[in-house]
Design a protein around this motif. Structure first.
Motif, PDB file in Angstrom:
ATOM      1  N   THR A 122       0.733  -1.071   0.270  1.00  0.00           N
ATOM      2  CA  THR A 122      -0.203   0.159  -0.014  1.00  0.00           C
ATOM      3  C   THR A 122       0.908   1.398  -0.033  1.00  0.00           C
ATOM      4  O   THR A 122       0.379   2.302   0.040  1.00  0.00           O
TER       5      THR A 122
ATOM      6  N   ASP B 155       3.384   3.478  -2.164  1.00  0.00           N
ATOM      7  CA  ASP B 155       3.705   3.446  -3.562  1.00  0.00           C
ATOM      8  C   ASP B 155       4.994   3.833  -4.031  1.00  0.00           C
ATOM      9  O   ASP B 155       5.623   4.656  -3.356  1.00  0.00           O
TER      10      ASP B 155
ATOM     11  N   THR C 281       8.511  -0.673  -7.870  1.00  0.00           N
ATOM     12  CA  THR C 281       7.337  -1.461  -8.527  1.00  0.00           C
ATOM     13  C   THR C 281       7.597  -0.959 -10.094  1.00  0.00           C
ATOM     14  O   THR C 281       7.916   0.300 -10.298  1.00  0.00           O
TER      15      THR C 281
ATOM     16  N   GLY D 281       1.057   1.704  -9.698  1.00  0.00           N
ATOM     17  CA  GLY D 281       1.424   1.409  -8.141  1.00  0.00           C
ATOM     18  C   GLY D 281       0.905   2.021  -7.013  1.00  0.00           C
ATOM     19  O   GLY D 281       1.016   1.951  -5.968  1.00  0.00           O
TER      20      GLY D 281
ATOM     21  N   VAL E 154      -2.724   1.317  -4.051  1.00  0.00           N
ATOM     22  CA  VAL E 154      -3.194  -0.167  -4.264  1.00  0.00           C
ATOM     23  C   VAL E 154      -4.129  -0.531  -3.225  1.00  0.00           C
ATOM     24  O   VAL E 154      -3.931  -0.427  -1.871  1.00  0.00           O
TER      25      VAL E 154
ATOM     26  N   THR F 202      -5.391  -7.827  -6.670  1.00  0.00           N
ATOM     27  CA  THR F 202      -5.480  -6.297  -6.806  1.00  0.00           C
ATOM     28  C   THR F 202      -7.120  -5.861  -6.898  1.00  0.00           C
ATOM     29  O   THR F 202      -7.996  -6.990  -6.636  1.00  0.00           O
TER      30      THR F 202
ATOM     31  N   THR G 171      -4.856  -1.375 -10.263  1.00  0.00           N
ATOM     32  CA  THR G 171      -3.464  -1.295  -9.974  1.00  0.00           C
ATOM     33  C   THR G 171      -2.811  -2.447 -10.210  1.00  0.00           C
ATOM     34  O   THR G 171      -3.582  -3.538 -10.392  1.00  0.00           O
TER      35      THR G 171
ATOM     36  N   LEU H 185      -0.271  -5.056  -8.043  1.00  0.00           N
ATOM     37  CA  LEU H 185      -0.248  -5.620  -6.614  1.00  0.00           C
ATOM     38  C   LEU H 185       0.958  -5.328  -5.633  1.00  0.00           C
ATOM     39  O   LEU H 185       0.967  -4.596  -4.817  1.00  0.00           O
TER      40      LEU H 185
ATOM     41  N   LYS I  77      -2.807  -5.424 -13.717  1.00  0.00           N
ATOM     42  CA  LYS I  77      -3.881  -5.528 -12.789  1.00  0.00           C
ATOM     43  C   LYS I  77      -4.219  -7.027 -12.497  1.00  0.00           C
ATOM     44  O   LYS I  77      -5.149  -7.208 -11.569  1.00  0.00           O
TER      45      LYS I  77
END
Length: 413
Positions: free
Chosen positions: A13, A15, A81, A87, A90, A132, A136, A138, A386
């Protein structure tokens, strides 16, 4: 298992998308949000020599608890990511006791994760999946790997009866844009060998990867009013199209597998006056890799020869740059490090899936910097989009593999 789920969700969670157009390290400041969290957690759990350098590389030590001499080994994962898919924001979804059917990721947008298309799903029937919400990626690539390394270190600290040597852990930025190992201080890390926890499905064990190069081809043209263009205009976009059409039609990602190499056009932009084509070149064989690069230059020379009289100079410029090489050359002389990982999996009832990586990891670059570094599964599937998901049981098993490798390495000879 819940502890691993909670840890994984706390990481994904955040980014941490990297940016190939940035020239800083890390390429995005937001990656440091996770890096600094990891530093805090490492210290809290009792790791020593916890550091983060100016480029965002995190390192820490779990001290040996045996008196005899044991090789210092390491475990590495990246925290960025991919920029291929967002990302940000999420929102993981947890599917308990997966029934083998379709999983609705996003009802409003009718986004469905289905085993009719993603057949790997069926091997995880009855397990807990994290997916996901369809908007987004994961981030299991590679926050699953980070979760596993952190959880394994915590477990070893809490269970001192498990004997192990000195273990180093490392977390890197910018792996997804090919720079994860560029500023990794191998000497400071101080290991005889390491493992990246960056593979996909349970059981994967990889010590071969592509040799990789990137090519940028600049096509020149001449713009003339189309009503008076006969014999004068040279449209660089059409030249680029002709060039692409000369590439082997069956040697592309969507038509190759295993050890088969390819040419892959990843970008094209242009106008009549100038068009730029970007492609990547991949092959496991060093000989074929060299031949592929030579093919691009030979094709460029043919175009330049054909157009020299009309254009007056070279009509295209082909720049080909190596990116990374097959780690096999560096791992084979110390192949026992692969055998240790294979033994660990077998002792845990996991069937090793030894196969070549159709890509690269930090490990391939680290291997050429003096740190042999095979790759072990982290558990995720469908990376960079996704439809990405990870079975929690696979993360648990990967955590156990790390602990078992540490245990096997510490056995007194």
């Amino acid at each position: 298992m819940q502890h691993i789920i909670d840890r994984f969700i706390s990481y994904v969670t955040i980014d941490t998308e990297s940016d190939p157009n940035s020239d800083t390290t890390p390429s995005t400041k937001k990656q440091l949000d996770l890096a600094n969290l990891l530093v805090k957690e490492l210290k809290t759990m009792g790791m020593t020599e916890v550091t983060i350098d100016k480029n965002g590389y995190v390192m820490a030590t779990l001290e040996s608890n045996v008196k005899h001499e044991v090789p210092t080994i390491g475990f590495v994962s990246h925290y960025d990511t991919t920029p291929d898919f967002t990302g940000a924001n999420v929102k993981p979804q947890i599917v308990k006791n997966y029934d083998g059917g379709d999983i609705v990721l996003n009802k409003k947008q009718n986004i469905i994760l289905s085993p009719s298309y993603f057949k790997d799903l069926l091997q995880y029937k009855g397990q807990t999946l994290i997916t996901t919400d369809g908007t987004t990626l994961l981030g299991a690539d590679d926050k699953a790997g980070i979760t596993e390394i952190m959880s394994a270190m915590e477990y070893l600290i809490q269970h001192p009866e498990i004997k192990h040597g000195k273990i180093r852990v490392g977390f890197t930025p910018d792996e997804e844009i090919g720079r994860g190992a560029h500023k990794f201080d191998v000497e400071k890390f101080g290991c005889e060998w390491a493992y990246t926890m960056d593979g996909s499905q349970i059981g994967e064990l990889e010590y071969e990867n592509f040799n990789a190069a990137g090519a940028k081809i600049i096509f020149k043209g001449k713009s003339v009013h189309p009503g008076y263009a006969k014999g004068k205009m040279i449209n660089s976009m059409l030249l680029a199209n002709q060039f692409i059409s000369k590439l082997p039609k069956n040697e592309i990602p969507e038509k190759t597998k295993g050890y088969e190499g390819f040419f892959h056009v990843v970008g094209i932009s242009g106008s009549i006056e100038e068009t730029v084509v970007e492609l990547i070149i991949r092959d496991h064989s060093a000989k074929k890799f060299k031949e592929r690069k030579e093919f691009i230059h030979e094709l460029a020379n043919k175009f330049n020869k054909k157009w020299k009289k009309q254009f007056g100079e070279e009509i295209l410029i082909a720049e080909v740059k190596d990116q990374y090489y097959n780690m096999k050359e560096k791992v084979k002389p110390v192949f026992h490090i692969v055998e240790i990982a294979e033994k660990a999996m077998k002792e845990l009832g996991i069937k090793p899936l030894i196969k070549p990586i159709r890509g690269g990891t930090d490990g391939c670059q680290l291997s050429y910097k003096g740190l042999p570094c095979p790759n072990i599964f982290a558990g995720g599937h469908n990376f960079h989009g996704k439809y990405e998901y990870v079975p929690v049981e696979s993360m648990v098993k990967a955590t156990e593999v790390i602990v078992k490798i540490a245990e096997i390495t510490a056995i007194k000879k």
